[in-house]
Design an enzyme around this catalytic site. Structure first.
Site, PDB file in Angstrom:
ATOM      1  CD  GLU A 177      34.682  -1.013  19.317  1.00  9.71           C
ATOM      2  OE1 GLU A 177      34.742  -0.449  20.267  1.00  9.71           O
ATOM      3  OE2 GLU A 177      35.498  -2.059  19.484  1.00  9.71           O
ATOM      4  NE  ARG A 221      35.437   2.028  21.041  1.00 11.51           N
ATOM      5  CZ  ARG A 221      36.721   2.254  20.716  1.00 11.51           C
ATOM      6  NH1 ARG A 221      37.191   3.461  20.352  1.00 11.51           N
ATOM      7  NH2 ARG A 221      37.315   1.142  20.086  1.00 11.51           N
ATOM      8  CG  ASP A 249      38.430  -9.517  24.508  1.00  9.63           C
ATOM      9  OD1 ASP A 249      37.721  -9.556  23.950  1.00  9.63           O
ATOM     10  OD2 ASP A 249      39.223  -8.313  24.452  1.00  9.63           O
ATOM     11  CD  GLU A 259      43.344  -3.739  26.524  1.00  6.47           C
ATOM     12  OE1 GLU A 259      42.142  -3.765  26.098  1.00  6.47           O
ATOM     13  OE2 GLU A 259      44.346  -3.566  26.115  1.00  6.47           O
TER      14      GLU A 259
END
Length: 683
Positions: free
Chosen positions: A314, A318, A447, A582
């Site tokens: 993360e 980010r 994913d 998404e």
């Protein structure tokens, strides 16, 4: 030999004057139910009790659905009467609804109507928002996608029209709140969320904070998407960002996440996550004033010298990704310096026996560790940090960053445990091997592995063939093992494989795949990838269109059985919406490569639904708990940083006519929507 049965009674038959017979014989004597029950065998009694219990259980199960059907018939009858009266210009009180009355309103002016005592009492009380069900369940309007019973409520208020109709509404005794929209306010945990902040047309066209926009004379219903100009749509996205930023600036400035309902903030790492994630979005949207405020905070307040554990994945996508992207867009060395600082502090995560990084790093102490409950990392986390660290090496001429992440990809490339190119969800940081084998998904924990295979190949000027080979093999594995079609509409979806059995479950996260497939097809990969992208894009759209709020659930289950009534089912635990990006991300790619305007229209509808059900009037947007309940969607009091970093950015790029703005031939987006440059070819 048995002796004859001895009869110890005398049968006597009498006849009265009306020829009615009476007998005291045992064969006619009424036996009690209990005696008959005792005469049954134990097996017979058990069988009867089982059948009664089964019937009772079935009755309990079917009672709610039958009740809803009966209630629905009754509601429809009420709605028909309500609409018929509307045509005549009369607005009676619908069943179950308490009309709102202005404080100055005098009940005597209501001609020839019986005013309930409750209404009279309401005159002296503060105005309390109430949601009358018949109004919420009015007949669906035309030009809405999806089955009629699943279309969003037709009462999507038009602030501009309402203001023009104000005089007429006063004559009908309508409250001041209804000047902004027919929908009353929804009270959630003491905080009011105004549903009329919808972009029908966008409130941003004329005023920044949900005020009126250009009116469409005489219309109280939402307008078709095509009636709003492209310029107004783009401005609506800017206004949505300003509104979200207003809440963050006022209630959570410098903190990680806004809690818009309680007007407070939440901390994850304590590094101003939302602010950093939104830097390049502000630049792309042209919000220079907001950008300068944020830059000042980064310069004066942002420090990574903190005794805090952060998540490697993360923090990379980010913070590191956001700083690198902002540096490339602005050329400001401040952001590159900050990127170097956080990048070097994350490197201890790679000090493991297997070179598979730990999940957590203390950026102040320079130590790293796995999660407290396991020694595993998720495959998506360790294989979706490569774009950022590779770019950091290129900018600093320090190869250590790229070497660390390339080592991870090299090890995953040769690992056993894949299934037709599909990878398990977990990998052990000690052994470097896959764990929890047998479950293969393109949802959470796996994913972005597939996304970064393609994007690393593109970032490196299409020279790293091993990455491309793994990507192509994985897509074939998806086609072979995970693709199915729903009933009754034959929607194509990507399920999950669990120990050889397909689970027809698809995370909203999987909706990144249409965009990734389209990106690959645009760069010379098989045309079948684009065909699959278009099919999956339709499915992701239906995950929104078939919900009553027009917003997708976190997880959808798809029907495979013939004669199913609907394609998409949602379990109660999966009905939340976190403002995820998404689907709009894939809409952006599909529109860029096909120029089919329907993708813009679908994105516009999503923005309208966000404004209608998640916008908080004091600033910010909130995730919600139930996309199937437009009356009470239930706020979760959290605005994720990716709503500003990804969702609104992709919506802006989708709706903008400037295709040179972040060209897909020059930039590749990381999984947090931060654009990084494609490296120049060595030739």
């Amino acid at each position: 030999m048995y002796s004859p049965v001895r009869k110890d009674y005398v049968a006597l038959t009498l006849r009265d004057q009306y020829s009615h017979n009476y007998t005291n014989g045992k064969q006619w004597r009424r036996q009690s139910c209990w005696r008959k029950w005792k005469q049954l065998s134990r097996m017979q009694r058990s069988l009867i009790l089982f059948l009664l219990a089964l019937l009772l259980a079935c009755g309990i199960i079917t009672y709610p659905s039958l009740t809803q059907q009966w209630r629905g018939l009754s509601d429809r009858a009420s709605e028909d009467e309500w609409d018929a009266e509307d045509i005549k210009g009369i607005r009676p009180i619908p069943p179950g609804a308490v009309p709102k009355v202005n404080p100055d309103y005098v009940p005597e002016v209501v001609p020839q109507k019986v005013v309930p005592q409750e209404v009279i009492q309401e005159l002296s009380r503060p105005i309390v928002p109430i949601l009358p069900k018949p109004l919420e369940m009015k007949k669906p309007l035309p030009n809405k996608r999806g089955p009629p019973v699943l279309q969003r409520r037709g009462n999507a208020s038009d602030p501009e029209v309402k203001e023009k109709q104000e005089p007429a509404q006063k004559n009908e005794g309508v409250q001041e709140e209804e000047k902004k929209g027919e929908k009353p306010l929804i009270s959630w945990r003491g905080t009011v969320i105004e549903a009329e902040q919808a972009t029908d047309p966008p409130p941003s066209v004329q005023e920044k904070e949900g005020a009126a926009g250009p009116s469409k004379a005489g219309e109280a219903a939402p307008l078709p998407a095509a009636s709003v100009s492209p310029e107004d749509r783009v401005e609506a996205v800017r206004e949505a960002f300003r509104h979200a930023w207003k809440g963050y600036k006022e209630f959570a400035w410098g903190h990680d996440e806004l809690k818009p309902i309680t007007k407070s903030y939440g901390e994850w790492f304590g590094l101003g996550l939302t602010l950093i994630d939104a830097l390049d979005t502000m630049w792309i949207l042209g919000l220079k004033e907001e950008f300068e405020e944020a830059r000042t905070w980064v310069k004066e307040k942002l420090s990574f010298n903190k005794n805090v554990d952060v998540n490697l994945f993360e923090s990379t996508i980010r913070i590191l990704g956001g700083l690198l992207s902002t540096y490339h867009l602005t050329g400001d060395e401040l952001f590159l310096d900050k990127a170097k600082d956080i990048g070097s502090r994350l490197m201890p995560a790679f000090k493991t026996p297997s070179k598979i990084p730990f999940s957590d790093v203390n950026i102040g102490k320079g130590t790293a560790r796995p999660p407290r409950w396991t020694t595993d990392s998720t495959v998506a986390e360790v294989t979706s940090i490569q774009l950022e660290f590779r770019e950091l090496s290129r900018l600093t001429n320090d190869p250590q960053y790229q070497a660390a992440v390339d080592e991870v990809m090299s090890r995953v490339h040769i690992l056993e445990g894949k299934h037709d190119g599909l990878v398990p969800m977990f990998i052990n940081t000690n052994s470097g091997k896959f764990t929890h084998r047998g479950i293969y998904t393109l949802g959470a924990r796996a994913d972005s592995y597939y996304e970064y295979l393609l994007k690393q190949w593109l970032q490196g000027a299409k020279t790293e063939t091993a990455l491309l080979d793994d990507y192509l093999q994985a897509i074939e594995g998806v086609r072979k093992n995970l693709l199915r079609k729903t009933q009754p509409s034959l929607l194509t979806f990507v399920g999950e494989l669990s120990h050889g059995r397909l689970n027809p479950k698809m995370d909203h996260l999987v909706c990144f795949l249409p965009g990734t497939l389209a990106l690959g097809a645009h760069n010379g990969l098989p045309s079948e990838h684009m065909e699959l992208a278009i099919e999956l894009m339709e499915t992701c759209h239906q995950m929104y269109a078939q919900m009553e709020t027009g917003l997708s659930p976190e997880i959808a289950h798809f029907n495979l059985q013939p004669h199913s009534r609907r394609d998409v089912e949602v379990k109660p635990a999966d009905r939340h919406n976190l403002l995820r990006p998404e689907t709009v991300e894939s809409l952006f790619y599909l529109y860029r490569y096909t120029h089919d305007s329907k993708y813009r229209d679908w994105g516009w509808e999503i923005l309208q639904s966000f404004n209608k059900y998640t916008r908080v009037p004091t600033g910010g947007y909130t995730s919600i708990s139930n996309v199937r309940d437009p009356v009470s969607p239930g706020p979760r009091d959290k605005m994720e940083s990716f709503f500003l970093g990804e969702t609104l950015k992709y919506l802006f790029l989708l709706l903008s006519d400037d295709e040179d703005l972040i060209s897909l031939d020059k930039y590749v987006f990381n999984t947090e929507a931060h654009p990084l440059p494609i490296w120049p070819s060595a030739s």
